[in-house]
Design an enzyme around this catalytic site. Structure first.
Site, PDB file in Angstrom:
ATOM      1  N   SER A 174       0.816  -1.211   0.000  1.00  0.00           N
ATOM      2  CA  SER A 174       0.000   0.000   0.000  1.00  0.00           C
ATOM      3  C   SER A 174       0.850   1.263   0.000  1.00  0.00           C
ATOM      4  CB  SER A 174      -0.918   0.013   1.233  1.00  0.00           C
ATOM      5  OG  SER A 174      -0.142  -0.043   2.417  1.00  0.00           O
ATOM      6  N   HIS A 184      -3.729  -3.924  -5.453  1.00  0.00           N
ATOM      7  CA  HIS A 184      -3.872  -3.336  -4.123  1.00  0.00           C
ATOM      8  C   HIS A 184      -5.329  -3.357  -3.669  1.00  0.00           C
ATOM      9  CE1 HIS A 184      -3.820   0.342  -1.323  1.00  0.00           C
ATOM     10  NE2 HIS A 184      -3.420  -0.723  -0.653  1.00  0.00           N
ATOM     11  N   GLU A 203      -6.924  -1.317  -6.818  1.00  0.00           N
ATOM     12  CA  GLU A 203      -6.000  -0.577  -7.677  1.00  0.00           C
ATOM     13  C   GLU A 203      -5.038  -1.557  -8.346  1.00  0.00           C
ATOM     14  OE1 GLU A 203      -5.502   3.732  -5.476  1.00  0.00           O
ATOM     15  OE2 GLU A 203      -4.529   2.004  -4.561  1.00  0.00           O
ATOM     16  N   ASN A 255      -5.002   5.880  -1.084  1.00  0.00           N
ATOM     17  CA  ASN A 255      -4.291   6.234   0.143  1.00  0.00           C
ATOM     18  C   ASN A 255      -3.664   7.621   0.050  1.00  0.00           C
ATOM     19  OD1 ASN A 255      -4.986   3.876   1.364  1.00  0.00           O
ATOM     20  ND2 ASN A 255      -3.027   2.866   1.090  1.00  0.00           N
TER      21      ASN A 255
END
Length: 645
Positions: A422, A443, A455, A493
C-alpha cells in the site's frame, strides 16, 4: 383455421427486439432479444414493441403467454439508463413513468394467464414487468437475481414495482428491497413469495408451461401482512423512515423517502404525485448517481478484452489483508493456497474465511465447497501451480526482495506476480527480480469483502500484458479494477492521508472527534474521518502520514494515543472506545461554519494533483476511484465533478 391464419400473420410480423412465437399447444411465447446489445433493457422502442404484442394477442387471445429472454446474459437488466440520462424536461420524465406504468397495468389486466420465466438478472423495470405477470417462475442457478435497485440511481420503481412487490411479499420485505437495492436469488424469491416456484434449468421449459396452464392461485399474503399493506401502512412507513434516516439524509438522498411516501400515500402510483416525479428525476442526486453508474461500468471494462483467466491463486502472508484476499478469491470460485510461516499463523485467516463463507453463501454445502477451495500451504507448494501469486507480507523492502528472489524461479510462464503493498514503490521492490517488468500491484482495501475497488498498479516499463491480466483477474473476482501508476499511496491512500491529517489537526485545535466526524457526515461521507482513522489503525495512519504528508509533523492527538498503544478499533481504544465492537461516541458540538469544506479541500487538491501527474488517467477515473475506494459521497458525482457544480 381463420384464427391460425391470423396468428401466423401476427407472429410473422417483424419486430426489432421481440419475437412472438405461437406453439401448437396454443401458448404464445414473447422472447426479448434486444438488438445490438449483450443484455436486455427496456427502452422506449422495446416497450412499444411489447405493446404491439399485446395488441396482437388482444385480437386472438392465446391459452397463455410466457415472457422470456433470448439472451444468455439474463432476463432484463432494467430500464435503458441511456434514455434516463436524456430526461431534460419535466414532461419527458412524466412520460417515461407513464409509459411503463400504463403498459404493465395493461399486461396485469389481460384475461389469459401470463408467466415470466426468469433466468439470470431480473432487475428494475425487468422485475416490474415480471410482477405484472400472473406467475413468476425463477430458474435455480447462480446468476438469477431479482431486485428493484432504482434507489441506487437516485430514483424510484415507477412502473408498478411499488404497487405489486408489497402485494406479493408484504410491505416490510418489499420496502427492504426497494430502499436498499438488495437482490434475492431464485430460492429466496420463492421463500418470500416473489416467485411462485424455483426450478433447475433442465426442467424450466416443462415447468413454465405446466404452471402457466395450472389455474393455480397465487399464494395469499398472511392477514397481518395484508393489514400492514392496507389500513396499517402508516405504521410501516414511519418505521421505514426512521431506518432510512440512520443511513441517508433526505437532502443527500431524497429517493428512499419518496419511495416510502409514494407507497404509503399513493399505493405506488407516482403519476398521482407528479411533483415528486419532477423533483426526483430532475434532482442533482439522480444525475450524479447515474454518472456514478456509468463510472462503475467503465471500471468493469478494464481487463474485459484480456484472454487471461485464473483458476489457482497463491497468496503469501496470512495476516488480515492476505488472509481476507485469499478468502475472497475462494468465495468467488478459485482454488487458493495460502502461505505463511506455520499452520498456526494461517489458522486465524481460515477461521475468518469460514465466517465469510457462511455469511455470504447461506448454504452449508456451498460454504463447505468454498472452504475446501482454501488450502493452508506453509511450504508454498502452490506457487508452482498458481496463475496469480499475490505477495501480502509486512511492509519491508528487504523482506519482499528475499521473497521475490525465492518465488521467481518457481513461477509458471505467464503467471501474474503481484504485490499488495500500500505504500512501497514497485520500482524499489522489483529490483530483486530477473524479469522486473512482470511485477504489478494488485492493491486491495480493508475490509476486502466490503470494498469494491482494487488498484492495479503499473510501474515504469511494466509489461502491458501483465497489467491487462491483473485487471482481468480483478474483474473475475467481482471487484472493480482501477489502473494507476506507481506513486506513493497510488490514488486512494494518497488522497486519504491529507484528509485524515486535516481532521486530526482540527482535533488538535480543540474540536471533539465527534464534531469533526459530524461535519463530514453532514457533507455526505459514509463515515467520519476520525472514526476512519480508528478503523484503519492509528499506527498505520502514523506510518502512512510519514510517507505521504510531505514531512509534516504528526498531529499531537495522534502521537499521544500511539504512545499509549491506543491504536483504534483493533486495540479497543483509539479516539473512540471500541470495547463493544463499535465506536462509542458522545454528542457532537456545534459544527463551525465551513469546516466540512476545509476538511475536504486537501483531499480534492490531492486528487487534482494526481490527475495532473498522470497517476490516474483522467478526472472521471479519479472520481470513480475516490468514490469506490474511499466512499466519497456518491451523490456528489465525485470530488472533481462536484467542483464543477
Amino acid at each position: 383455421m381463420q384464427r391460425d391464419a391470423v396468428m401466423e400473420q401476427l407472429t410473422g410480423a417483424k419486430m426489432k427486439h421481440w419475437q412472438l412465437i405461437k406453439e401448437n399447444s396454443g401458448i404464445a411465447v414473447a422472447v426479448l432479444d434486444k438488438a445490438e446489445e449483450s443484455a436486455n433493457s427496456l427502452s422506449a422502442e422495446v416497450l412499444a414493441e411489447f405493446g404491439q404484442i399485446l395488441d396482437q394477442l388482444d385480437v386472438y387471445p392465446p391459452k397463455g403467454l410466457i415472457v422470456r429472454s433470448g439472451k444468455a446474459a439474463g432476463f432484463i437488466a432494467g430500464a435503458d439508463i441511456g434514455e434516463f440520462s436524456q430526461l431534460d424536461t419535466q414532461e419527458k420524465g412524466r412520460a417515461l413513468v407513464d409509459r411503463g406504468w400504463t403498459l404493465f397495468n395493461r399486461l396485469a389486466a389481460v384475461k389469459y394467464p401470463t408467466l415470466a420465466l426468469v433466468r439470470g438478472h431480473c432487475l428494475g423495470g425487468g422485475l416490474e414487468l415480471a410482477l405484472a405477470c400472473r406467475y413468476l417462475l425463477a430458474v435455480d442457478e447462480s446468476g438469477t437475481k431479482m431486485g428493484l435497485p432504482e434507489v441506487m440511481l437516485g430514483i424510484f420503481p415507477g412502473w408498478g414495482g411499488m404497487l405489486r412487490l408489497p402485494e406479493r411479499v408484504g410491505p416490510s420485505a418489499a420496502l427492504d428491497m426497494m430502499l436498499t437495492g438488495r437482490t434475492v436469488d431464485g430460492k429466496k424469491a420463492k421463500k418470500l413469495g416473489l416467485a411462485d416456484d424455483c426450478v433447475p434449468p433442465r426442467v424450466m421449459e416443462m415447468a413454465a408451461r405446466q404452471l402457466l396452464l395450472s389455474g393455480q392461485p397465487r399464494r395469499p399474503l398472511p392477514l397481518m401482512q395484508r393489514l400492514l399493506n392496507g389500513p396499517l401502512k402508516a405504521v410501516v412507513a414511519n418505521g421505514a423512515r426512521k431506518q432510512v434516516a440512520k443511513k441517508a439524509r433526505p437532502e443527500h438522498y431524497p429517493a428512499p423517502y419518496a419511495i416510502i411516501d409514494l407507497w404509503a400515500k399513493h399505493n405506488g402510483n407516482a403519476l398521482a404525485a407528479p411533483e415528486v416525479v419532477d423533483r426526483i428525476i430532475s434532482s442533482p442526486t439522480a444525475r450524479n448517481l447515474v454518472r456514478v453508474f456509468h463510472l462503475q461500468e467503465r471500471l468493469k471494462g478494464f481487463g474485459k478484452d484480456a484472454n487471461f483467466r485464473a483458476k489457482h491463486v497463491h497468496v503469501i502472508g496470512a495476516g488480515v489483508m492476505g488472509g481476507d484476499i485469499a478468502a475472497w478469491c475462494a468465495l468467488r470460485g478459485l482454488t487458493v493456497t495460502l502461505q505463511d510461516q506455520t499452520v498456526e499463523r494461517i489458522a486465524p485467516a481460515i477461521a475468518r474465511a469460514s465466517k465469510l463463507f457462511n455469511r455470504r453463501l447461506r448454504d452449508p454445502l456451498k460454504a463447505r465447497l468454498a472452504f475446501d477451495r482454501l488450502i493452508p500451504d506453509p511450504q508454498g507448494e502452490g506457487v508452482r501451480h498458481a496463475d496469480v501469486v499475490i505477495e501480502a507480507i509486512f511492509e519491508n523492502v528487504e523482506a519482499k526482495h528475499a521473497l521475490f528472489r525465492s518465488l521467481e524461479p518457481k513461477l509458471k510462464p505467464g503467471a501474474v506476480l503481484a504485490t499488495n503493498t500500500s505504500s512501497l514503490r514497485l520500482e524499489d521492490l522489483r529490483v530483486a527480480l530477473q524479469q522486473p517488468e512482470r511485477l504489478v500491484g494488485i492493491h486491495f482495501f480493508n475490509p476486502v469483502a466490503m470494498m469494491p475497488l482494487v488498484e492495479v498498479v503499473e510501474a515504469e516499463g511494466c509489461n502491458a500484458g501483465a497489467v491487462q491480466a491483473a485487471c482481468a483477474f480483478v474483474k473475475q473476482i467481482d471487484k472493480l479494477p482501477l489502473p494507476v501508476k506507481s506513486a506513493p499511496g497510488f490514488l486512494v491512500n494518497a488522497v486519504l492521508a491529507p484528509y485524515m491529517l486535516a481532521a486530526m489537526r482540527a482535533v488538535d485545535e480543540g474540536l471533539t472527534p465527534e464534531t469533526v466526524d459530524e461535519a463530514m457526515l453532514a457533507f455526505g461521507m459514509p463515515m467520519g474521518p476520525i472514526e476512519l482513522v480508528d478503523t484503519v489503525g492509528l499506527d498505520i495512519a502514523m506510518a502512512a502520514g510519514k510517507q505521504l504528508a510531505g514531512g509534516a509533523e504528526p498531529p499531537k492527538c495522534l502521537l499521544a494515543r500511539v504512545e499509549k498503544n491506543q491504536l483504534g478499533k483493533k486495540t479497543g481504544q483509539g479516539f473512540y472506545d471500541w470495547s463493544s465492537g463499535r465506536a462509542k461516541k458522545g454528542a457532537p458540538g456545534a459544527v463551525p461554519a465551513g469546516l466540512s469544506e476545509k476538511l475536504a479541500k486537501p483531499l480534492v487538491d490531492r486528487v487534482h494533483r494526481l490527475v495532473a501527474n498522470g497517476v490516474v488517467a483522467d478526472a472521471d477515473l479519479a472520481d470513480a476511484g475516490v468514490i469506490f475506494g474511499t466512499g466519497f459521497a456518491p451523490f456528489t458525482g465525485g470530488p472533481l465533478h462536484r467542483g464543477k457544480g
